[in-house]
Design a protein around this motif. Structure first.
Motif, short mmCIF file in Angstrom:
data_model
loop_
_atom_site.label_atom_id
_atom_site.label_comp_id
_atom_site.label_asym_id
_atom_site.label_seq_id
_atom_site.Cartn_x
_atom_site.Cartn_y
_atom_site.Cartn_z
N ARG A 97 0.84 -1.21 0.00
CA ARG A 97 0.00 0.00 0.00
C ARG A 97 0.88 1.26 0.00
NH1 ARG A 97 -2.85 0.80 5.47
NH2 ARG A 97 -3.82 -1.18 4.89
N TYR A 98 1.84 1.30 0.93
CA TYR A 98 2.60 2.55 1.07
C TYR A 98 3.68 2.71 0.01
CZ TYR A 98 -0.17 3.60 5.08
OH TYR A 98 -1.24 3.89 5.88
N GLU A 99 4.12 1.61 -0.59
CA GLU A 99 5.03 1.77 -1.72
C GLU A 99 4.26 2.38 -2.90
OE1 GLU A 99 7.09 -1.67 -3.25
OE2 GLU A 99 8.03 -0.46 -4.83
N ARG A 100 3.04 1.90 -3.11
CA ARG A 100 2.22 2.43 -4.20
C ARG A 100 1.98 3.94 -3.99
NH1 ARG A 100 -1.94 -0.62 -3.48
NH2 ARG A 100 -3.40 0.97 -2.81
N PHE A 101 1.61 4.29 -2.75
CA PHE A 101 1.41 5.72 -2.45
C PHE A 101 2.68 6.52 -2.70
CE2 PHE A 101 -2.20 4.73 0.72
CZ PHE A 101 -3.15 5.00 -0.24
N TYR A 102 3.81 5.96 -2.27
CA TYR A 102 5.09 6.67 -2.42
C TYR A 102 5.35 6.98 -3.90
CZ TYR A 102 10.04 7.80 -2.00
OH TYR A 102 11.27 8.44 -2.06
N LEU A 103 5.15 5.95 -4.74
CA LEU A 103 5.42 6.14 -6.17
C LEU A 103 4.44 7.15 -6.78
CD1 LEU A 103 6.32 2.48 -7.15
CD2 LEU A 103 7.87 4.43 -6.92
N GLU A 104 3.17 7.09 -6.33
CA GLU A 104 2.18 8.05 -6.84
C GLU A 104 2.55 9.48 -6.42
OE1 GLU A 104 -1.70 5.08 -6.67
OE2 GLU A 104 -1.60 6.78 -5.29
N ASP A 105 2.88 9.62 -5.12
CA ASP A 105 3.19 10.96 -4.60
C ASP A 105 4.43 11.54 -5.27
OD1 ASP A 105 1.03 10.64 -2.94
OD2 ASP A 105 2.20 10.18 -1.14
N MET A 106 5.48 10.72 -5.39
CA MET A 106 6.72 11.22 -6.00
C MET A 106 6.51 11.46 -7.50
SD MET A 106 8.49 11.61 -3.39
CE MET A 106 7.29 11.38 -2.07
N GLY A 107 5.71 10.61 -8.12
CA GLY A 107 5.39 10.81 -9.55
C GLY A 107 4.72 12.15 -9.77
N ALA A 108 3.84 12.53 -8.84
CA ALA A 108 3.15 13.82 -8.96
C ALA A 108 4.16 14.98 -8.88
CB ALA A 108 2.09 13.96 -7.87
N LEU A 109 5.29 14.76 -8.18
CA LEU A 109 6.32 15.79 -8.06
C LEU A 109 7.32 15.72 -9.22
CD1 LEU A 109 7.16 15.80 -4.24
CD2 LEU A 109 5.28 16.88 -5.45
N GLY A 110 7.00 14.93 -10.22
CA GLY A 110 7.89 14.84 -11.39
C GLY A 110 9.12 13.99 -11.16
N VAL A 111 9.11 13.17 -10.10
CA VAL A 111 10.26 12.29 -9.81
C VAL A 111 10.11 11.03 -10.67
CG1 VAL A 111 11.41 10.90 -8.06
CG2 VAL A 111 10.49 13.16 -7.47
N ARG A 112 11.09 10.81 -11.54
CA ARG A 112 11.06 9.60 -12.35
C ARG A 112 11.44 8.40 -11.48
NH1 ARG A 112 14.74 12.40 -16.88
NH2 ARG A 112 13.13 13.43 -18.10
N PRO A 113 10.85 7.23 -11.75
CA PRO A 113 11.25 6.06 -10.97
C PRO A 113 12.74 5.77 -11.19
CG PRO A 113 9.34 5.58 -12.37
CD PRO A 113 9.85 6.92 -12.78
N PRO A 114 13.44 5.26 -10.18
CA PRO A 114 14.84 4.91 -10.39
C PRO A 114 14.94 3.73 -11.37
CG PRO A 114 14.09 4.09 -8.27
CD PRO A 114 12.96 4.91 -8.84
N ASP A 115 16.16 3.48 -11.87
CA ASP A 115 16.34 2.35 -12.79
C ASP A 115 16.15 1.03 -12.06
OD1 ASP A 115 17.34 3.90 -15.15
OD2 ASP A 115 18.78 4.53 -13.63
N ILE A 116 16.57 0.98 -10.80
CA ILE A 116 16.48 -0.25 -10.02
C ILE A 116 15.88 0.11 -8.66
CG2 ILE A 116 17.77 -2.20 -9.04
CD1 ILE A 116 20.05 -1.52 -10.96
N ALA A 117 14.90 -0.68 -8.21
CA ALA A 117 14.30 -0.45 -6.90
C ALA A 117 14.34 -1.76 -6.10
CB ALA A 117 12.86 0.04 -7.04
N PRO A 118 15.51 -2.10 -5.56
CA PRO A 118 15.61 -3.38 -4.84
C PRO A 118 14.79 -3.35 -3.55
CG PRO A 118 17.69 -2.17 -4.70
CD PRO A 118 16.78 -1.36 -5.58
N HIS A 119 14.13 -4.46 -3.27
CA HIS A 119 13.31 -4.62 -2.07
C HIS A 119 14.04 -5.53 -1.08
CE1 HIS A 119 10.34 -3.04 -4.79
NE2 HIS A 119 9.42 -3.00 -3.84
N ALA A 120 14.10 -5.10 0.17
CA ALA A 120 14.85 -5.87 1.16
C ALA A 120 14.36 -7.32 1.26
CB ALA A 120 14.75 -5.19 2.52
N THR A 121 13.05 -7.52 1.23
CA THR A 121 12.53 -8.88 1.44
C THR A 121 12.91 -9.83 0.30
OG1 THR A 121 10.44 -8.24 0.38
CG2 THR A 121 10.53 -8.15 2.80
N ARG A 122 13.34 -9.26 -0.84
CA ARG A 122 13.68 -10.12 -1.98
C ARG A 122 15.19 -10.31 -2.09
NH1 ARG A 122 9.94 -6.54 -6.03
NH2 ARG A 122 8.14 -6.45 -4.63
N GLU A 123 15.95 -9.78 -1.13
CA GLU A 123 17.42 -9.81 -1.24
C GLU A 123 18.05 -10.37 0.03
OE1 GLU A 123 19.13 -7.80 -3.92
OE2 GLU A 123 17.29 -7.06 -4.84
#
Ligand code: ZN
Length: 435
Positions: free
Chosen positions: A93-119
């Motif tokens: 939920r909060y990752e989705r919100f984060y991406l939406e909020d930052m997207g609204a500020l014109g922040v492009r997604p990074p090339d890589i977004a590693p998640h701790a639980t997958r590493e």
């Protein structure tokens, strides 16, 4: 030539990447258990601007930018328990919100977004290596980094040992050999998220996450490591110690870049002080994402930024003027004065003042280097609810639905409908169109 202030060197240095065709940058990203506030948005906007500058200078494909998502953490576990849901309900939920909020500020997604639980694998491997080399030890289901084993510990923050111990608010724990030692791995009781490891079922400490993911995705030494000033100690100090000790003394990063705080009056904006204001709230009030972005770039990134209503209205007025001066010109070449200002340690206040002397296509291209003037003048000046505000309302509605607050969710839908905005729910989320 770009120059960057390097916290390690305490001075501005010419930015000379090791490999101009594969420049590496890592920024510590969000811990996803709550809505980002405008202070959390500052590093996202600052490092997005730096990424744009690096790509302008070295080429569109020159940079690999990684920003992690911390999705296992005690605050996440507490939030999940409070709602009676699995941790991933909170983190998704909060990752989705984060991406939406930052997207609204014109922040492009990074090339890589590693998640701790997958590493977890790379983290366990790095911890094992640190144990083998005598830099870490196991005690009562925990694994700790042995700070006295690293004679260079403290090189970034330059704190003496007493200040480091006090500053880390180190808990007295019977299993620590030294009060400054910090956790690499800790046990997870039944019912708490965890993974099997050579030291029993448990979960990683926060610091090891960044060291292991940088190694896995970018390499042993990266060009730029960024984050907020508050991360210098202990987080970045600990990342440096782990990585350097695991990698035969190689430095973790060649440039350490830190942004200052957004403050509310006399205090830093922080969740624990309860004095936060979020991009979602500001967007819902009708402010545009670009206005918030310009406000965040209006002070030099290393300086504190007092957040006030006057700041936001000034940013709006500045953008109105820039949109009028740009007209409907196509972007031309970037102005050399703007480029020079940004290249001097990302001097955005100077770059913004130079923008105000430009017009037409030069203004448009130069502003876009800062992530501004991204829409047409018509779109900027058009009446009615604008896209960022609508996205903010959609995000609020999604949060209400997640909280099973259907009354609020329905009210938001009805209010938007009254403004002529139709929401459509689909498997990929909610989209909107004008009636
Ligand atoms: Zn980090």
């Amino acid at each position: 030539m770009i120059r960057l202030h390097d916290t390690m060197a305490r001075e501005k240095r010419p930015f000379v990447p090791v490999n101009r065709e594969r420049i590496t940058m890592y920024v510590c990203g969000p811990t996803v258990y709550g809505r980002a506030h405008i202070g959390n948005a500052r590093p996202a906007v600052v490092f997005d601007t730096l990424a744009r500058l690096i790509r302008h200078e070295f080429g569109a494909n020159s940079l690999v930018y990684a920003r992690n998502v911390t999705d296992v953490d005690d605050k996440i576990i507490a939030a999940a328990q409070a709602e009676g849901v699995e941790p991933e309900v909170i983190t998704e939920r909060y990752e989705r919100f984060y991406l939406e909020d930052m997207g609204a500020l014109g922040v492009r997604p990074p090339d890589i977004a590693p998640h701790a639980t997958r590493e977890i694998g790379p983290m366990v491997a790095m911890i094992q290596r640190l144990i083998e080399l005598g830099h870490a030890y196991e005690a009562q289901g925990h694994v700790l980094f042995a700070v006295p084993s690293d004679p260079d510990y403290g090189v970034l923050s330059r704190r003496d040992r007493e200040a480091m111990i006090a500053g880390a608010r180190v808990e007295v724990a019977p299993y620590k050999r030294d009060p400054a030692d910090f956790v690499l791995w800790k046990p997870s009781p039944d019912g708490v998220i965890g993974w099997d490891s050579p030291w029993g079922r448990g979960r990683p400490g926060w610091h090891i996450e960044c060291s292991a993911m940088i190694r896995a995705h970018l390499g042993e030494t990266i060009d730029v490591h960024g984050g907020g000033l508050d991360l210098i100690f202990p987080h970045h100090e600990n990342e440096i110690a782990q990585s350097r000790c695991a990698h035969g003394g190689l430095p973790l990063a060649r440039y350490w870049v830190h942004n200052g705080f957004v403050d509310m009056g006399a205090e830093k904006m922080s969740k624990s002080l309860g004095n936060i204001i979020t991009p979602a709230e500001l967007l819902a009030q009708g402010h545009k994402g670009e206005t918030l972005r310009l406000a965040l770039l209006s002070a030099h990134y290393r300086q504190p930024l007092p957040w006030t209503e006057a700041l936001v209205s000034q940013a709006k007025a500045t953008l109105d003027g820039l949109y009028r001066a740009a007209g409907d010109a196509e972007p031309a070449d970037v102005d050399s004065g703007v480029l020079e200002a940004l290249s001097d340690d990302l001097n955005t206040p100077l770059a913004l003042s130079r923008l105000s002397a430009l017009d037409g296509g030069t203004l448009k291209a130069s502003a876009q280097l800062l992530g501004l003037l991204q829409v047409s003048g018509d779109e900027w000046f058009q009446g009615g609810a604008d896209a960022d505000a609508i996205e903010g309302r959609i995000a609020e509605r999604a949060e209400a639905k997640n909280n099973r607050d259907f009354a609020t969710a329905d009210r938001i839908r009805d209010e938007l409908k009254a403004d002529g905005i139709i929401l459509e729910d689909g498997p990929g989320g909610t989209t909107w169109r004008r009636e």
